[in-house]
Design a protein around this motif. Structure first.
Motif, short mmCIF file in Angstrom:
data_model
loop_
_atom_site.label_atom_id
_atom_site.label_comp_id
_atom_site.label_asym_id
_atom_site.label_seq_id
_atom_site.Cartn_x
_atom_site.Cartn_y
_atom_site.Cartn_z
N GLN A 72 0.83 -1.22 0.00
CA GLN A 72 0.00 0.00 0.00
C GLN A 72 0.85 1.25 0.00
O GLN A 72 0.52 2.25 -0.63
CB GLN A 72 -0.92 -0.02 1.25
CG GLN A 72 -1.96 1.09 1.25
CD GLN A 72 -3.01 0.86 0.19
OE1 GLN A 72 -3.14 -0.26 -0.31
NE2 GLN A 72 -3.73 1.90 -0.16
N ARG A 73 1.97 1.18 0.65
CA ARG A 73 2.88 2.34 0.70
C ARG A 73 3.44 2.64 -0.68
O ARG A 73 3.51 3.79 -1.11
CB ARG A 73 4.00 2.07 1.69
CG ARG A 73 5.02 3.21 1.78
CD ARG A 73 6.12 2.85 2.73
NE ARG A 73 7.12 3.90 2.81
CZ ARG A 73 8.25 3.81 3.51
NH1 ARG A 73 8.50 2.70 4.20
NH2 ARG A 73 9.10 4.82 3.54
N SER A 75 2.05 1.99 -3.54
CA SER A 75 1.01 2.52 -4.42
C SER A 75 0.79 4.01 -4.17
O SER A 75 0.58 4.78 -5.10
CB SER A 75 -0.28 1.75 -4.19
OG SER A 75 -0.75 1.94 -2.87
N ARG A 76 0.85 4.45 -2.92
CA ARG A 76 0.67 5.87 -2.60
C ARG A 76 1.81 6.71 -3.17
O ARG A 76 1.59 7.79 -3.71
CB ARG A 76 0.58 6.06 -1.10
CG ARG A 76 -0.70 5.48 -0.49
CD ARG A 76 -0.72 5.69 1.01
NE ARG A 76 -1.95 5.15 1.60
CZ ARG A 76 -2.20 5.16 2.90
NH1 ARG A 76 -1.29 5.66 3.75
NH2 ARG A 76 -3.34 4.68 3.36
#
Length: 459
Positions: A72-73, A75-76
């Motif tokens: 998730q990191r 992707s951000r």
């Protein structure tokens, strides 16, 4: 694969939750089973499609090399990079468009200027606000109107002023005097034009304006008399006595100031003089009817004598037809006389001899402001930064060219003797060869031109 077909649900659950089973689910060897599993559980389809989208989006990012599942990191951070690239692209586009629309550089006699593009030269002489041609004046005297003027014996008293400055400032003072008399319900004595220190002009009100028209046009607004009343014997007292003079009137004073500070003294003394009186009444803090009255005074009541209007019309005709055709021309008031330069306390380019003589002139004319002269340099720099210094003829020429006026423009200089003489006028003459002769300011103000404003073309 045998465990999946075991009839026991509990055994299947345990096997499916084992680490070995999770690894097998990610293997391409069980593709058919994975598809069946998705069909059996439609509530997970949107999440799987989202993962597929991120897989295609981030396949170009550096994180795909390390972790195919993408944290998730990661992707951000990737989304932030995409936004940054998009913003940078927009800024680049705006920068390119700004450069394309910016004024281009041009050269004139070795001088590099930022010259704006001029597509249509005649447009400089046209009215940019064509709608104003349909406007109608609202300050004219209403025919058949009822006068609210009280009888002469019921006014507050008599008001007397000295109109100071040049003719333009004197017109403003006269308009303000009528307005102040209306505010205080006072009788106005015909204003006196004070002799200017520079022009040394002894012209009187009746030598320029039609007095009968002035009084008759304003008869329903303000009571005006030609001279000081006969019962007031000591007329010189109005010019010298402090008891008969109201001083220290602030610039652009509101109407309430006169009601609170001047009206009581007029009622007490019956006749008062106001000094100095130029810009002593504001515009934004007075009733609208008072501003309309000032317009009536300026554009209708103050009428030049017939001989002056005839002379000015002849002068305008000669200037317009000087080149053989009725071309437009520009009347330019430089306001760069010795008195204006000295009063400004600004520093200008010149020789040591010029600066020394200007210092002597300032010390003689304004000794309190000049003092010993040590503070003037810092004051001159500050005023120059604030744009409160008169423009030199060369600076005016640069501004006119930057506005788009071509070098063929016919210019008539309305000014007194320019400080610095021909040497100071040389830059203006080089950039505008069709520079007309120097005209006395009153000749351009009298008659059909009415007033001269810097950069205001007259067609």
């Amino acid at each position: 694969m045998v465990e999946l077909r075991h009839p026991s649900s509990s055994l299947g659950s345990r096997v499916a939750s084992s680490p070995m089973k999770r690894d097998e689910d990610t293997s391409p060897l069980i593709h058919d089973h994975f598809s069946q599993h998705v069909e059996d559980h439609p509530r997970h389809s949107s999440r799987d499609r989202e993962r597929s989208f991120w897989w295609q989006t981030y396949s170009f990012s550096p994180f795909s090399k390390d972790d195919p599942r993408f944290s998730q990191r990661g992707s951000r951070i990737s989304l932030f990079l995409l936004l940054f690239v998009a913003i940078a692209g927009l800024i680049s586009i705006f920068s390119i468009l700004h450069r394309l629309n910016s004024p281009y550089l041009c050269k004139k006699d070795g001088i590099v200027l930022h010259c704006p593009r001029v597509k249509e030269k005649p447009s400089l002489w046209e009215n940019p606000f064509s709608a104003t041609t349909s406007w109608k004046p609202c300050a004219e005297r209403r025919e058949g109107g009822i006068s609210d003027l009280p009888p002469e014996n019921e006014t507050s008293g008599y008001l007397f002023i000295h109109a100071e400055g040049g003719l333009n400032q004197q017109r403003i003072a006269i308009c303000n005097a009528v307005a102040v008399a209306k505010i205080m319900n006072a009788t106005l004595i015909l204003p006196v034009l004070k002799q200017d220190q520079i022009w040394k002009d002894q012209t009187k009100f009746e030598d320029i304006f039609d007095v009968d028209h002035f009084i008759n046009y304003l008869k329903d607004d303000v009571r005006i008399v030609r001279d000081i009343p006969e019962w007031f014997t000591d007329k010189s007292e109005l010019f010298t006595s402090i008891r008969r003079t109201v001083k220290n009137i602030p610039k652009y004073a509101p109407a309430q100031f006169y009601i609170d500070n001047v009206l009581p003294r007029i009622k007490e003394k019956k006749i008062m003089s106001l000094k100095p009186f130029v810009d002593r009444l504001g515009y934004d803090n007075v009733p609208p009817e008072i501003n309309r009255l000032r317009c009536r005074v300026n554009y209708h009541a103050l009428k030049f004598l017939p001989e002056i209007e005839q002379m000015s019309d002849l002068l305008v005709s000669r200037m317009r037809n000087r080149t053989g055709s009725p071309n437009p021309y520009m009347a330019l008031h430089l306001r760069f006389e010795k008195g204006m330069v000295g009063l400004s306390f600004c520093d200008f380019v010149g020789t040591r001899e010029e600066k020394a003589r200007m210092a002597e002139y300032r010390q003689k004319e304004w000794p309190r402001r000049y003092k010993n002269g040590t503070h003037l340099w810092q004051l001159a720099l500050q005023k120059r930064k604030e744009g409160r210094c008169p423009l030199e003829p060369g600076e005016v020429a640069v501004i006119l060219r930057a506005m788009g006026y071509p070098k063929e423009t016919q210019i008539y200089v309305a000014s007194g003797q320019v400080y610095g003489g021909q040497n100071r006028m040389a830059p203006l003459r080089n950039m505008f060869p069709n520079l007309g002769f120097t005209l006395p300011v009153p000749l351009l103000i009298y008659g059909s031109i009415k007033a001269v404003y810097l950069f205001r073309p007259v067609s």
